[in-house]
Motif scaffolding. Structure first.
Motif, mmCIF file in Angstrom:
data_model
loop_
_atom_site.group_PDB
_atom_site.id
_atom_site.type_symbol
_atom_site.label_atom_id
_atom_site.label_comp_id
_atom_site.label_asym_id
_atom_site.label_seq_id
_atom_site.Cartn_x
_atom_site.Cartn_y
_atom_site.Cartn_z
ATOM 1 N N ASP A 26 0.822 -1.197 0.000
ATOM 2 C CA ASP A 26 0.000 0.000 0.000
ATOM 3 C C ASP A 26 0.869 1.266 0.000
ATOM 4 N N ARG A 27 1.959 1.214 0.777
ATOM 5 C CA ARG A 27 2.862 2.371 0.838
ATOM 6 C C ARG A 27 3.511 2.636 -0.516
ATOM 7 N N LEU A 28 3.900 1.553 -1.207
ATOM 8 C CA LEU A 28 4.501 1.716 -2.529
ATOM 9 C C LEU A 28 3.465 2.220 -3.530
ATOM 10 N N LEU A 29 2.243 1.722 -3.437
ATOM 11 C CA LEU A 29 1.182 2.207 -4.321
ATOM 12 C C LEU A 29 0.943 3.696 -4.115
ATOM 13 N N ASP A 30 0.962 4.142 -2.874
ATOM 14 C CA ASP A 30 0.758 5.557 -2.585
ATOM 15 C C ASP A 30 1.865 6.411 -3.201
ATOM 16 N N LEU A 31 3.073 5.870 -3.241
ATOM 17 C CA LEU A 31 4.179 6.588 -3.867
ATOM 18 C C LEU A 31 4.007 6.672 -5.383
ATOM 19 N N LEU A 32 3.504 5.601 -5.981
ATOM 20 C CA LEU A 32 3.456 5.491 -7.443
ATOM 21 C C LEU A 32 2.225 6.120 -8.074
ATOM 22 N N HIS A 33 1.184 6.386 -7.286
ATOM 23 C CA HIS A 33 -0.073 6.901 -7.829
ATOM 24 C C HIS A 33 -0.423 8.240 -7.189
ATOM 25 N N LEU A 34 -0.956 9.138 -7.976
ATOM 26 C CA LEU A 34 -1.499 10.375 -7.431
ATOM 27 C C LEU A 34 -2.870 10.100 -6.836
ATOM 28 N N PRO A 35 -3.295 10.910 -5.864
ATOM 29 C CA PRO A 35 -4.620 10.700 -5.280
ATOM 30 C C PRO A 35 -5.716 10.760 -6.335
ATOM 31 N N ALA A 36 -6.713 9.915 -6.180
ATOM 32 C CA ALA A 36 -7.816 9.879 -7.134
ATOM 33 C C ALA A 36 -8.551 11.214 -7.144
ATOM 34 N N GLY A 37 -8.899 11.663 -8.341
ATOM 35 C CA GLY A 37 -9.680 12.887 -8.466
ATOM 36 C C GLY A 37 -8.911 14.165 -8.224
ATOM 37 N N LEU A 38 -7.590 14.101 -8.213
ATOM 38 C CA LEU A 38 -6.796 15.299 -7.948
ATOM 39 C C LEU A 38 -6.920 16.269 -9.126
#
Length: 419
Positions: free
Chosen positions: A347-359
């Motif tokens: 989950d931590r790596l996903l948060d690094l690789l993806h921008l927040p949804a709807g930004l």
């Protein structure tokens, strides 16, 4: 028809089921392995391809890594690009020498099957287990097309919707997260090998390039949740990969697309991995996203731990067929804790690789710059980088179940099918 009997019934001949069967067989414990797919289907299914250091060392200890060591490749660095900057994370150096092995899962499965048969074991391919239920003594009875199989223990290594998990009276389902995006997955011919895993953090969505073999690579593209593969013709896929990954003249280029699909991104951990004599391992107990390449590795870690727990429990039972269950409870506690650590890392790596949804578009550069600083931090020597590197590469060791001496093996065999 007289029901067949075995000590441990293993449902599913993926990496978890096969490794568990090997470890038990080396200790003289009888196991019956049932797999719903044919051998050809199982050995042709392309899935994971990155093995942790600790998993390969465990396979070496069991004598199951000869071909892997000869034909696999060691990788100790990855690249993460963001805002036009490509940062090299030398996790092999940051971890103190711990590296991955790149070796396609389908080749590992072939190796494990061949070695199991050489050792005298058999696998029932194309033989799905239709149902599992306890008898009056609480011992599992498996119903197959070929008749009943009675066992002292049944282990589900058959995925999230497997029959062993379904036999838990109150279910084994646990908390689940559905991510607000999916990944388009692509297996493609490439014009040169992928030298290192590459992640791209991009304003229009994540992209990834993973090594598999000298002429085949695995690619990922972030797409909206619920996306269908039909909206992505090959030319669009190749163009978007090149744009997000920033592919230059010296980089591998995807050519013929061998396989495309959409992976619904979710994480899940069962509430329990044990009910009486029913046990779960691998995807039957937890589902993790491909982020960090932990699925296959977690499955083998489960199998290694469960092998030792089952051996300890069988020793405790002796000839009376009754044990206290402490060893199996210990397995459940350890592996559930490990599953949540794995989920947190993914989950931590996903948060690094993806921008927040709807930004909103005007806020994306700020979010990208924050991520670029985090990327630089895990690439610089220091405690944070070392922690990431060791978790990413799979530092440490898996428990190697001991091989029983002949006298003890004979004692176990004498009560192996006792009811």
């Amino acid at each position: 028809m007289t029901p067949r009997t075995t000590t441990v019934a293993i449902v599913g001949a993926g990496p978890a089921g096969l490794v568990l069967a090997h470890a038990l067989r080396r200790a003289g414990v009888d196991a019956a392995v049932h797999e719903r797919l044919s051998r050809a289907e199982l050995e042709a299914t392309a899935r994971a391809g990155v093995l942790e250091h600790r998993v390969v060392e465990y396979l070496r200890a069991l004598g199951l890594a000869d071909r892997l060591a000869a034909e696999g490749e060691r990788h100790g660095r990855c690249e993460i690009s963001c805002l036009g900057e490509r940062v090299v994370v030398d996790y092999g150096a940051l971890s103190g020498g711990v590296r991955h092995w790149v070796y396609p899962q389908q080749l590992l499965v072939r190796d494990l099957i061949a070695a199991y048969e050489r050792d005298g074991g058999t696998i029932a391919f194309g033989s799905p287990v239709l149902a599992v239920a306890p008898d009056r003594a609480g011992h599992p009875v498996l119903r197959t097309a070929g008749g009943e199989l009675r066992a002292r223990y049944a282990v589900g290594c058959d995925g999230a919707r497997g029959v062993v998990a379904a036999a838990f009276p109150d279910g084994a389902a646990g908390p689940e997260r559905r991510y607000p995006y999916d990944w388009l997955t692509v297996l493609a011919r490439i014009d040169r090998p992928v030298a290192a895993v590459r992640y791209a953090v991009h304003a229009d969505g994540y992209a990834g390039m993973m090594p598999r073999t000298a002429d085949v690579g695995r690619f990922y593209l972030e797409v909206p949740a619920g996306e269908r593969v039909g909206g992505w013709p090959p030319d669009r896929i190749r163009a978007e990969l090149a744009r997000r990954l920033g592919l230059g003249g010296g980089d591998p280029r995807p050519g013929e697309l061998l396989e495309t699909g959409v992976l619904r991104m979710r994480g899940r951990v069962a509430r329990r991995m044990r009910h009486g004599r029913l046990l779960l391992a691998g995807d039957a107990a937890h589902t993790v996203t491909p982020s960090g390449a932990k699925g296959l590795n977690s499955a083998v870690a489960d199998a290694a731990d469960l092998a030792g727990a089952l051996l300890a429990e069988l020793r405790a039972e002796g000839g009376d067929g009754e044990g206290g269950g402490a060893a199996l409870e210990g397995y459940q506690e350890r592996r559930l804790a490990a599953a949540w650590r794995t989920q947190e890392f993914s989950d931590r790596l996903l948060d690094l690789l993806h921008l927040p949804a709807g930004l909103p578009p005007e806020q994306r550069e700020f979010a990208l710059r924050l991520r670029l600083e985090r990327i630089r931090r895990i690439a610089r020597p220091g405690p944070e980088a070392a922690e990431f590197a060791r978790a990413y590469a799979g530092a440490g060791a898996l428990p190697v179940a001991d091989v029983w001496p002949p006298a003890q093996r004979a004692a176990v065999a004498s009560c192996a099918t006792g009811r």
